[in-house]
Scaffold this active site. Structure first.
Site, PDB file in Angstrom:
ATOM      1  CB  CYS A 189      -0.907  -0.024   1.237  1.00 20.62           C
ATOM      2  SG  CYS A 189      -1.813   1.506   1.509  1.00 20.62           S
ATOM      3  NE  ARG A 190       0.005   6.476  -3.883  1.00 18.76           N
ATOM      4  CZ  ARG A 190      -0.570   7.567  -3.360  1.00 18.76           C
ATOM      5  NH1 ARG A 190       0.144   8.444  -2.717  1.00 18.76           N
ATOM      6  NH2 ARG A 190      -1.864   7.777  -3.514  1.00 18.76           N
TER       7      ARG A 190
END
Length: 113
Positions: free
Chosen positions: A10-11
């Site tokens: 997840c960024r």
């Protein structure tokens, strides 16, 4: 000890991890998809966050939309859904002592440092 509940894919979670790395403080990384929090741990985290369980749910996840959306669920049922499907847990969660934040945006983490 500061903890971050982290999903490396997840960024936003990676951005939160970067904030902690830049802080120079010691912290523990918990990859919550590998080490799934128990119901008790999730309830404790929710208490630290000062939110209701539904506020910790990623409502755009396909699992939520397919199995839970539109249903009347108790807090216990929502927590059970997050334990069963940890992808539903909002991320990253950073805990310092008995305080916690959801690191969206990542700058919110600075309030705990």
């Amino acid at each position: 000890m500061i903890k971050i509940y982290h999903n490396p894919r997840c960024r936003k979670s990676r951005e939160g991890l970067e904030v902690l790395e830049q802080s120079g403080q010691d912290f523990e990384v918990i990859k919550y998809l590998d080490k799934i929090p128990t119901k008790d741990e999730l309830n404790e985290i929710i208490g630290y966050l000062g939110i209701s369980p539904i506020e910790l749910v990623r409502k755009n996840e396909a699992i939520w939309k397919e199995h839970y959306k539109g249903k009347e669920l108790s807090d216990a049922e929502i927590v059970a859904a997050m334990v069963k499907h940890p992808k539903l847990i909002e991320r990253p969660i950073v805990i310092n002592g008995k305080k916690a934040v959801i690191g969206r945006p990542a700058e919110k983490i600075n309030t705990l440092l």
